[in-house]
Design a protein around this motif. Structure first.
Motif, PDB file in Angstrom:
ATOM      1  N   LYS A  29       0.845  -1.195   0.000  1.00 33.07           N
ATOM      2  CA  LYS A  29       0.000   0.000   0.000  1.00 33.07           C
ATOM      3  C   LYS A  29       0.882   1.247   0.000  1.00 33.07           C
ATOM      4  O   LYS A  29       1.727   1.418   0.874  1.00 33.07           O
ATOM      5  CB  LYS A  29      -0.931  -0.008   1.213  1.00 33.07           C
ATOM      6  N   CYS A  63     -12.386   3.481   2.063  1.00 38.04           N
ATOM      7  CA  CYS A  63     -13.133   2.768   1.021  1.00 38.04           C
ATOM      8  C   CYS A  63     -14.623   2.718   1.342  1.00 38.04           C
ATOM      9  O   CYS A  63     -15.400   2.195   0.553  1.00 38.04           O
ATOM     10  CB  CYS A  63     -12.589   1.355   0.854  1.00 38.04           C
ATOM     11  N   SER A 118       0.902   5.086  -5.126  1.00 36.16           N
ATOM     12  CA  SER A 118       0.151   6.309  -4.828  1.00 36.16           C
ATOM     13  C   SER A 118       0.853   7.245  -3.850  1.00 36.16           C
ATOM     14  O   SER A 118       0.546   8.431  -3.803  1.00 36.16           O
ATOM     15  CB  SER A 118      -1.214   5.947  -4.239  1.00 36.16           C
ATOM     16  N   CYS A 176      -8.340   4.699  -0.006  1.00 34.38           N
ATOM     17  CA  CYS A 176      -9.060   4.111  -1.132  1.00 34.38           C
ATOM     18  C   CYS A 176      -8.415   4.483  -2.459  1.00 34.38           C
ATOM     19  O   CYS A 176      -7.928   5.610  -2.637  1.00 34.38           O
ATOM     20  CB  CYS A 176     -10.519   4.563  -1.114  1.00 34.38           C
ATOM     21  N   HIS A 177      -8.450   3.556  -3.400  1.00 33.91           N
ATOM     22  CA  HIS A 177      -7.880   3.811  -4.734  1.00 33.91           C
ATOM     23  C   HIS A 177      -8.637   4.899  -5.488  1.00 33.91           C
ATOM     24  O   HIS A 177      -8.129   5.465  -6.452  1.00 33.91           O
ATOM     25  CB  HIS A 177      -7.839   2.520  -5.560  1.00 33.91           C
TER      26      HIS A 177
END
Length: 137
Positions: free
Chosen positions: A71, A111, A75, A104-105
Motif C-alpha cells: 500500500k 473505502c 500512490s 481508497c484507490h
C-alpha cells in the motif's frame, strides 16, 4: 486459473493458527490506529502477512492481478503498521495503521466513504435494541 504464491516465511506458529479461505487468503481490515476509523479491506496470504509483520508496511495479495502490492508504493498513500491482531476465530486480520493520504484507490479517505447504505440519525429504529445484552443463537 490462479498462480500459486511462493512458500512463505511466516512464523509457523502464526501460520498454524490462521483459518484461510479456499483460496488461501484471509481478509485484512486496515484501521486508523488513533481514531479507530475503518479504512479499507484487503486480502493477505501467509507471505503478505509475513511481509506486513516484518517491514512495517501493509502488503496485500491482489486477487485480480495475482500479485503482492505494498500500500502506497504507487500512490504514496502509505500505511505504517502500528499493530496486527487476529480476531477470535483467527480468520480475519486487523492491521492498525497510520494512514498517509487516502486509503481508497478512488482518492477517498476510506473505502467506505462513497456508498453509505444507512446513516446514523441519532435515533434508534423502531423495534431496535432494548438495552438488554445480545445473545448469540
Amino acid at each position: 486459473m490462479t498462480s500459486t504464491p511462493p512458500p512463505s516465511s511466516l512464523d509457523p506458529e502464526i501460520a498454524a493458527r490462521l483459518k484461510r479461505g479456499a483460496d488461501g487468503l484471509v481478509p485484512a481490515i486496515a484501521q486508523q490506529y488513533d481514531t479507530g476509523e475503518v479504512l479499507m479491506l484487503g486480502w493477505m496470504d501467509d507471505e503478505a502477512l509475513h511481509r506486513t509483520l516484518t517491514t512495517g508496511r501493509c502488503t496485500y495479495w491482489s486477487r485480480s492481478r495475482q500479485e503482492y502490492w505494498v500500500k502506497g508504493d504507487t500512490s504514496g498513500h502509505v500505511q505504517h503498521v502500528k499493530s496486527v491482531s487476529l480476531d477470535c476465530d483467527a480468520d480475519t486480520v486487523l492491521v492498525r495503521v497510520d494512514q498517509v493520504g487516502a486509503a481508497c484507490h478512488t482518492g477517498d479517505r476510506t473505502c467506505f466513504d462513497a456508498d453509505m447504505l444507512l446513516k446514523d440519525t441519532g435515533t434508534a429504529p423502531e423495534g431496535a435494541d432494548s438495552g438488554a445484552p445480545a445473545r448469540d443463537q
